[in-house]
Each structure stands twice: as structure tokens, then as C-alpha cells.
Design an enzyme around this catalytic site. Structure first.
Site, PDB file in Angstrom:
ATOM      1  N   ASP A 261     103.460  36.857 -28.436  1.00 24.91           N
ATOM      2  CA  ASP A 261     103.024  35.908 -27.410  1.00 24.91           C
ATOM      3  C   ASP A 261     103.811  34.610 -27.598  1.00 24.91           C
ATOM      4  O   ASP A 261     103.890  34.087 -28.711  1.00 24.91           O
ATOM      5  CB  ASP A 261     101.515  35.654 -27.567  1.00 24.91           C
ATOM      6  CG  ASP A 261     100.917  34.947 -26.358  1.00 24.91           C
ATOM      7  OD1 ASP A 261     101.427  33.869 -25.994  1.00 24.91           O
ATOM      8  OD2 ASP A 261      99.950  35.453 -25.785  1.00 24.91           O
TER       9      ASP A 261
ATOM     10  N   GLN B 220      92.135  35.352 -17.367  1.00 27.85           N
ATOM     11  CA  GLN B 220      93.419  36.068 -17.285  1.00 27.85           C
ATOM     12  C   GLN B 220      94.432  35.216 -16.537  1.00 27.85           C
ATOM     13  O   GLN B 220      94.136  34.670 -15.464  1.00 27.85           O
ATOM     14  CB  GLN B 220      93.232  37.424 -16.564  1.00 27.85           C
ATOM     15  CG  GLN B 220      94.491  38.275 -16.565  1.00 27.85           C
ATOM     16  CD  GLN B 220      94.285  39.660 -15.922  1.00 27.85           C
ATOM     17  OE1 GLN B 220      93.229  39.949 -15.366  1.00 27.85           O
ATOM     18  NE2 GLN B 220      95.300  40.497 -16.001  1.00 27.85           N
TER      19      GLN B 220
ATOM     20  N   HIS C  61      97.013  43.571 -20.565  1.00 30.11           N
ATOM     21  CA  HIS C  61      97.544  43.344 -21.914  1.00 30.11           C
ATOM     22  C   HIS C  61      96.406  43.125 -22.893  1.00 30.11           C
ATOM     23  O   HIS C  61      95.332  42.653 -22.526  1.00 30.11           O
ATOM     24  CB  HIS C  61      98.497  42.144 -21.944  1.00 30.11           C
ATOM     25  CG  HIS C  61      97.924  40.896 -21.347  1.00 30.11           C
ATOM     26  ND1 HIS C  61      97.867  40.678 -20.002  1.00 30.11           N
ATOM     27  CD2 HIS C  61      97.370  39.811 -21.927  1.00 30.11           C
ATOM     28  CE1 HIS C  61      97.319  39.503 -19.763  1.00 30.11           C
ATOM     29  NE2 HIS C  61      96.993  38.956 -20.914  1.00 30.11           N
ATOM     30  N   PHE C  62      96.690  43.470 -24.135  1.00 31.60           N
ATOM     31  CA  PHE C  62      95.744  43.287 -25.232  1.00 31.60           C
ATOM     32  C   PHE C  62      96.335  42.278 -26.201  1.00 31.60           C
ATOM     33  O   PHE C  62      97.488  42.398 -26.612  1.00 31.60           O
ATOM     34  CB  PHE C  62      95.482  44.624 -25.940  1.00 31.60           C
ATOM     35  CG  PHE C  62      94.749  45.605 -25.064  1.00 31.60           C
ATOM     36  CD1 PHE C  62      93.366  45.689 -25.093  1.00 31.60           C
ATOM     37  CD2 PHE C  62      95.447  46.404 -24.170  1.00 31.60           C
ATOM     38  CE1 PHE C  62      92.688  46.562 -24.257  1.00 31.60           C
ATOM     39  CE2 PHE C  62      94.776  47.290 -23.337  1.00 31.60           C
ATOM     40  CZ  PHE C  62      93.390  47.368 -23.377  1.00 31.60           C
ATOM     41  N   HIS C  63      95.537  41.270 -26.535  1.00 31.04           N
ATOM     42  CA  HIS C  63      95.939  40.264 -27.517  1.00 31.04           C
ATOM     43  C   HIS C  63      95.546  40.766 -28.905  1.00 31.04           C
ATOM     44  O   HIS C  63      94.412  41.225 -29.102  1.00 31.04           O
ATOM     45  CB  HIS C  63      95.187  38.948 -27.281  1.00 31.04           C
ATOM     46  CG  HIS C  63      95.452  38.298 -25.959  1.00 31.04           C
ATOM     47  ND1 HIS C  63      96.311  37.242 -25.821  1.00 31.04           N
ATOM     48  CD2 HIS C  63      94.948  38.528 -24.720  1.00 31.04           C
ATOM     49  CE1 HIS C  63      96.330  36.843 -24.552  1.00 31.04           C
ATOM     50  NE2 HIS C  63      95.508  37.611 -23.861  1.00 31.04           N
TER      51      HIS C  63
END
Ligand code: AMP
Length: 139
Positions: free
Chosen positions: A33, A96, A102-104
Site C-alpha cells: 500500500d 472504501q 482488495h484485502f488489507h
């Protein structure tokens, strides 16, 4: 809302925008990220176009979650994290900001607060060293 092909993750998938990639297979991609909330903040996305959890194919979701599990273990090792937080937001009211599922993956430790969501751009050289640490843990 229809899937918008111009979102930044779609551009990363098409190679039109850069990313600090750490893992890729036929179904999913993982990268750092760029506005990390904590050192090691990593994202996993499916390659299929899906805006969020509500419209992803369950088989694709399964493949994506396998990548989340694999990359989370590597992030935990690379950042010597006692805890790992997985976060996933659906819709602007939920926070969002990029409308491709997406997955953090966030390393967590007692006394280590996480920063503000999607606020401060990280130093790119530092992000590359973090990506290298995750890649090494995956190797
Ligand atoms: P969300 O708010 O759950 O949609 O999260 C989107 C995340 O994408 C935020 O944590 C942003 O910091 C991150 N982000 C935005 N643009 C990029 C980019 N070009 N590369 C990597 N991460 C990004």
C-alpha cells in the site's frame, strides 16, 4: 455501481500504473500500500474485475483468500509481527476509496497504533525495501 475500468488497481493490473509487487499468480496480485497505515501494509486483489465483496465470484474469492493467507504469513514473518489484521471495506460509506476488491494486511503489535487510512504517501525507496522483505519471506 458498475465496475470502473479506470480505477487505480485496474491500471496496476494492466501494467499502466506502477506497484511494489510482492506476489502474483493466475488469480491474484499482492503489492505494498503506497499510503501505509503501518510498516508492511500490504494489499491483495483478485485479477478479475470486482468492485467489492458483494460482486466477486466465490471461486475467485477463494483463490484470493488463499493468497491473503499466504501473503499474511510472509508479512508476519518479514515484519516480526505478533498480530496481523485483515481489513476489507465495501462501499464509500464503509470507507472504501478504491473500487476494486482488495484485502488489507496490516502487521499489529501491542502499543503500535495504525495511522490514518489512505492519507500519507510513503517514501518509495522505503516501500521497495519493505516489498523486498515480503518477497524474501515468500521465497
Ligand atoms: P480502501 O479505502 O479500503 O478502498 O483502500 C484503498 C487503499 O489503496 C488505501 O489504503 C490506499 O492507501 C491504497 N492505494 C491507493 N492508491 C494506491 C496505489 N497506487 N498503490 C498502492 N496502494 C494504493
Amino acid at each position: 455501481m458498475a465496475y470502473n475500468l479506470d480505477n487505480i488497481f485496474a491500471k496496476i493490473l494492466r501494467g499502466e500504473a506502477p506497484a511494489f509487487k510482492v506476489y502474483e499468480d493466475d488469480y491474484s496480485l499482492a503489492f505494498m500500500d503506497v499510503m501505509p497505515q503501518v510498516e508492511g501494509h500490504t494489499l491483495v486483489i483478485p485479477k478479475d474485475p470486482a468492485e467489492n465483496l458483494h460482486d466477486v465470484d466465490p471461486i475467485i474469492l477463494g483463490h484470493t483468500m488463499a493468497t491473503v493467507q499466504r501473503v499474511a504469513a510472509a508479512v508476519k514473518q518479514a515484519f516480526v509481527a505478533p498480530g496481523i489484521m485483515i481489513a476489507q471495506l465495501n462501499g464509500a460509506p464503509a470507507g472504501q476509496t478504491v473500487f476494486h476488491l482488495h484485502f488489507h494486511i496490516l502487521p499489529r503489535a501491542d502499543g503500535l497504533d495504525i495511522g490514518m487510512h489512505a492519507r500519507d504517501m510513503a517514501d518509495f525507496a522505503l516501500l521497495e525495501t519493505h516489498a523486498q522483505r515480503v518477497r524474501a519471506a515468500l521465497a
